[in-house]
Structures are given as structure tokens and as C-alpha cells.
Design a protein around this motif. Structure first.
Motif, short mmCIF file in Angstrom:
data_model
loop_
_atom_site.label_atom_id
_atom_site.label_comp_id
_atom_site.label_asym_id
_atom_site.label_seq_id
_atom_site.Cartn_x
_atom_site.Cartn_y
_atom_site.Cartn_z
N LEU A 110 0.80 -1.23 0.00
CA LEU A 110 0.00 0.00 0.00
C LEU A 110 0.83 1.28 0.00
O LEU A 110 0.67 2.16 -0.85
N GLU A 111 1.75 1.39 0.95
CA GLU A 111 2.50 2.64 1.10
C GLU A 111 3.41 2.90 -0.10
O GLU A 111 3.60 4.05 -0.50
N LEU A 112 3.94 1.85 -0.67
CA LEU A 112 4.79 1.99 -1.86
C LEU A 112 3.99 2.70 -2.96
O LEU A 112 4.45 3.65 -3.60
N GLN A 113 2.73 2.27 -3.14
CA GLN A 113 1.88 2.85 -4.18
C GLN A 113 1.49 4.29 -3.83
O GLN A 113 1.56 5.19 -4.66
N ARG A 114 1.10 4.52 -2.59
CA ARG A 114 0.69 5.88 -2.21
C ARG A 114 1.86 6.85 -2.27
O ARG A 114 1.69 8.01 -2.64
N GLY A 115 3.04 6.38 -1.91
CA GLY A 115 4.23 7.23 -1.95
C GLY A 115 4.51 7.72 -3.37
O GLY A 115 4.81 8.91 -3.57
N ARG A 118 2.05 10.42 -4.22
CA ARG A 118 2.28 11.68 -3.52
C ARG A 118 3.34 12.51 -4.22
O ARG A 118 3.28 13.72 -4.26
N ILE A 133 -6.48 2.54 -2.93
CA ILE A 133 -5.14 3.15 -2.93
C ILE A 133 -5.22 4.67 -3.07
O ILE A 133 -4.60 5.40 -2.29
#
Ligand code: DC
Length: 223
Positions: A110-115, A118, A133
Motif C-alpha cells: 500500500l504505502e509503496l503505491q501511495r508514496g 504523492r 489506494i
């Protein structure tokens, strides 16, 4: 940053469309299916069954995935090795579909994609981009295509890579994968309530133009 989400079933042409749009708009294109495929590859290399949830979860801390964006698109690495070509087999598709139903795997990615979203103007394609996401994406598309055309495309794609599956076999494995992707409990591949449906069965150039017109009308006030 402007974020555009493209969701839809496998073989609908999401990645091809996302790539064309990214080129046109000067955005990066993130193919999130590659992330699940790479986890699938790591699981297979570890000799773990993709059905063995506990073992897959235990493996995650040692799975190192990184993405890089170059002129010719996204590059994906597992432990520093470029695995872009290795993750496209039918076997890995099935590993990817199975591991993608494990909530811990989704949380891990998840965070890899949101990063990425951003920090970049991005066109991100997958199954849950608009719903989970990037719920605040400026534009969300849900791509559809006739089942027959989808199977034909996937069959051609596999044949070009030297995998000789019959059209019938492709149709069957796709239907199985769609069923589990869209009925799973976590992040099922369903359209976001505010997604724009885009049919990609016909002329591709036409689909790209329609998508661009929608993106432009929805993002004008952000630019
Ligand atoms: O788009 P693809 O065929 O490369 O995706 C491989 C698998 O990963 C597919 O079975 C669904 C899953 N997937 C997912 O669950 N969520 C995403 N955002 C992208 C792919």
C-alpha cells in the motif's frame, strides 16, 4: 500532484491505455499488477505454496521490491534484480492472483503505491486504485472490454512470449482469476462509485482520445 486511477479486469488493456495516456500527459505510469506479480515470484522462488497464507505472510519482511521510472517506462526489481520479464508468465499470474487476496500482502504494498502518487503526477493501473489506494484521485476510470476480445488479447500476448496455451485455456484461467479478483473479501476489483466507465473493445486510438478528453475536463482547474 495529479493522480489518475485506472481499474478493471485483466486483459482489458489497462496498462496499454495507461502507458499511452502517461506518454501524452508526461506523467509516470505505475503498473501495480507488477507488484503483486513480483510478490508471487518471490513466493514461488521460496518454494512456498501461494495458498499457504501464513508462510506467504512470514516471507514478506524479506521481500524487497523497488520501482524505477525510465524513459521506456516502469522497471521493477526484486532484491535488485530486474524481474520485469519473469513476472509475465501464466504461472506467475496465478501466484499473483492468490497472494493478492491476502490482506497482509495488500497492506505490504500500500504505502509503496501511495508514496509514488504523492510525489508524482501518475496514471496508476490496477484493481483497487480508485477504491482503496487513491480514493482522492482526480480522475478514475473503470475499463471494460468484451470477454471474447479480452481472451483473444491475452492469448496473443502469451503466444508472443512463447507460451502456447489454447484460447480455451486462456479463457478459463482468466475467468477463474476474474472471479477470485472480484469476489475476494479484501479490495475486490470493483468500480469506485465515482469511476467513469470506459469501453476498450473497439478502436484503441478512439479510447485514448475519449480518456484524454475526460482527463482534461476534470483536471483543468488543477493546472
Ligand atoms: O494486472 P495484472 O494481471 O498484472 O495483475 C496481477 C494480479 O494481481 C491479478 O490477479 C490481480 C492482482 N492485482 C490486485 O489485486 N490489485 C492490483 N491493484 C493489481 C493487481
Amino acid at each position: 500532484m495529479i493522480n489518475i486511477a485506472i481499474d478493471g479486469p485483466s486483459g482489458a488493456g489497462k496498462s496499454t491505455l495507461a502507458k499511452a495516456l502517461a506518454k501524452e500527459l508526461g506523467y509516470i505510469h505505475t503498473d501495480t499488477g507488477a507488484l503483486y506479480r513480483t510478490v508471487g515470484l518471490a513466493v514461488r522462488r521460496a518454494g512456498i505454496s501461494p495458498d499457504d497464507k501464513e508462510a506467504v505472510i512470514a516471507l514478506l519482511p524479506s521481500v524487497r521490491i523497488s520501482l524505477r521510472y525510465e524513459a521506456d517506462g516502469q522497471k521493477i526489481y526484486l532484491d535488485g534484480e530486474d524481474v520485469g520479464a519473469l513476472i509475465r508468465t501464466n504461472d506467475i499470474s496465478s501466484y499473483a492472483s492468490k497472494v493478492s487476496a491476502i490482506p497482509e500482502v495488500r497492506a505490504f504494498l500500500l504505502e509503496l503505491q501511495r508514496g509514488i502518487a504523492r510525489e508524482n503526477n501518475v496514471i496508476m493501473d490496477g484493481r483497487d486504485i480508485g477504491t482503496v489506494i487513491l480514493p482522492d484521485a482526480e480522475v478514475k476510470f473503470f475499463i471494460t472490454v468484451s470477454d471474447e476480445e479480452r481472451a483473444r488479447r491475452r492469448h496473443r500476448e502469451l503466444a508472443a512470449r512463447g507460451e502456447s496455451l489454447s484460447l480455451e485455456e486462456v479463457r478459463r484461467t482468466m475467468a477463474e482469476r476474474d472471479k477470485s479478483d472480484s469476489t475476494r473479501e479484501i479490495a475486490p476489483a470493483v468500480p469506485a462509485p465515482d469511476a467513469v466507465f470506459l469501453d476498450n473493445t473497439g478502436d484503441f486510438t478512439e479510447t485514448v482520445s475519449r480518456a484524454l478528453a475526460i482527463i482534461r475536463s476534470k483536471t483543468e482547474r488543477h493546472e
